[in-house]
Design a protein around this motif. Sequence first.
Motif, PDB file in Angstrom:
ATOM      1  N   LYS A 146     -42.974  17.305  35.356  1.00 52.76           N
ATOM      2  CA  LYS A 146     -41.287  16.162  34.583  1.00 52.76           C
ATOM      3  C   LYS A 146     -41.684  15.364  34.262  1.00 52.76           C
ATOM      4  O   LYS A 146     -41.274  14.748  33.427  1.00 52.76           O
ATOM      5  CB  LYS A 146     -40.463  16.785  34.643  1.00 52.76           C
ATOM      6  N   VAL A 149     -44.639  14.864  31.408  1.00 51.45           N
ATOM      7  CA  VAL A 149     -43.568  14.898  30.058  1.00 51.45           C
ATOM      8  C   VAL A 149     -42.436  13.542  30.050  1.00 51.45           C
ATOM      9  O   VAL A 149     -42.970  13.881  29.038  1.00 51.45           O
ATOM     10  CB  VAL A 149     -42.919  16.136  30.036  1.00 51.45           C
ATOM     11  N   HIS A 153     -42.957  12.255  26.430  1.00 56.02           N
ATOM     12  CA  HIS A 153     -42.644  11.390  25.607  1.00 56.02           C
ATOM     13  C   HIS A 153     -42.235   9.984  25.042  1.00 56.02           C
ATOM     14  O   HIS A 153     -41.929   9.837  23.899  1.00 56.02           O
ATOM     15  CB  HIS A 153     -40.881  12.265  25.934  1.00 56.02           C
ATOM     16  N   VAL A 166     -38.929  23.288  32.363  1.00 55.91           N
ATOM     17  CA  VAL A 166     -40.938  23.376  32.669  1.00 55.91           C
ATOM     18  C   VAL A 166     -40.755  25.183  32.522  1.00 55.91           C
ATOM     19  O   VAL A 166     -40.800  25.378  33.669  1.00 55.91           O
ATOM     20  CB  VAL A 166     -41.613  21.938  32.692  1.00 55.91           C
ATOM     21  N   PHE A 178     -43.790  19.968  24.339  1.00 53.07           N
ATOM     22  CA  PHE A 178     -44.658  19.812  25.130  1.00 53.07           C
ATOM     23  C   PHE A 178     -45.186  20.449  26.019  1.00 53.07           C
ATOM     24  O   PHE A 178     -44.104  21.459  26.698  1.00 53.07           O
ATOM     25  CB  PHE A 178     -43.941  18.563  25.853  1.00 53.07           C
ATOM     26  N   THR A 180     -47.946  21.486  29.874  1.00 56.70           N
ATOM     27  CA  THR A 180     -48.002  20.503  30.583  1.00 56.70           C
ATOM     28  C   THR A 180     -49.860  21.358  30.706  1.00 56.70           C
ATOM     29  O   THR A 180     -49.867  22.762  30.947  1.00 56.70           O
ATOM     30  CB  THR A 180     -47.034  20.466  32.155  1.00 56.70           C
ATOM     31  N   ALA A 194     -49.553  15.601  29.878  1.00 58.65           N
ATOM     32  CA  ALA A 194     -48.609  16.399  29.488  1.00 58.65           C
ATOM     33  C   ALA A 194     -48.720  15.731  28.041  1.00 58.65           C
ATOM     34  O   ALA A 194     -49.541  14.891  28.161  1.00 58.65           O
ATOM     35  CB  ALA A 194     -47.304  16.105  29.480  1.00 58.65           C
ATOM     36  N   ASP A 196     -47.508  16.226  24.012  1.00 59.69           N
ATOM     37  CA  ASP A 196     -46.529  17.365  22.646  1.00 59.69           C
ATOM     38  C   ASP A 196     -48.396  18.076  21.982  1.00 59.69           C
ATOM     39  O   ASP A 196     -47.787  18.992  20.699  1.00 59.69           O
ATOM     40  CB  ASP A 196     -46.123  16.633  21.005  1.00 59.69           C
TER      41      ASP A 196
END
Length: 213
Positions: A146, A149, A153, A166, A178, A180, A194, A196
């Motif tokens: 997390k 991610v 972002h 996730v 996204f 991972t 991670a 996109d």
Amino acid sequence: MVILHTFISEKKHQKLLDTYLDTFSDDFKNSVLRYKRWQDAQLSLLGRVLLQYGLRTYYDISDVVVDRLSNHKPFLKGQKLHFNISHSKNLVVCAIAEFPIGIDVEFKDTAVNYLDFQFQMTNNEFQKIHDSEDKTDGFFKYWTYKEAVIKAHGSGMMIPLESFEVIDDKCFLDGQIFFTKEIFIDHDYYSCIASDDEMIKSVKGIFEQVSLG
């Protein structure tokens, strides 16, 4: 994709400062020198040293300016490459890629109690960790996924960890997908990347431990 790492050393601290600090801007130098603990100063410095080394060694880029977006996420000015830096305990890592990337590393601290972080998990995440045979392992895998991610972002602590999940190495955040991928750097640390860009699922990358000082 290149993922570089190194370990901090109190014995080498002054030599590292003397060798590398003057290669950076005054703003960055001052930010490093403001730290009261040598550990924090060295972690910050070596993250940038790894970036500098990776760009020069793997991309033949010797002069680059690190700037910040409106959300404060750092980026390479005038370059199509992306990078992200993370550190925990004595480990510093830097990921450089041709696509947006976030990386997170966490030291395997067996003193951490996952129950203390329940409010930062969704119900499904908490139950999965609670039911796992090794709860410490389950917690740190959840945490690194997390955090990676959020770093990919770019909005940092503005995004609550419990606001997204996730699932099967994929999550939805702010209308974006996204992806991972758990990676191995060191036995004493958990790590995840991670992006996109779905390319992150298949790219193998180059991993190197860099000896400094």
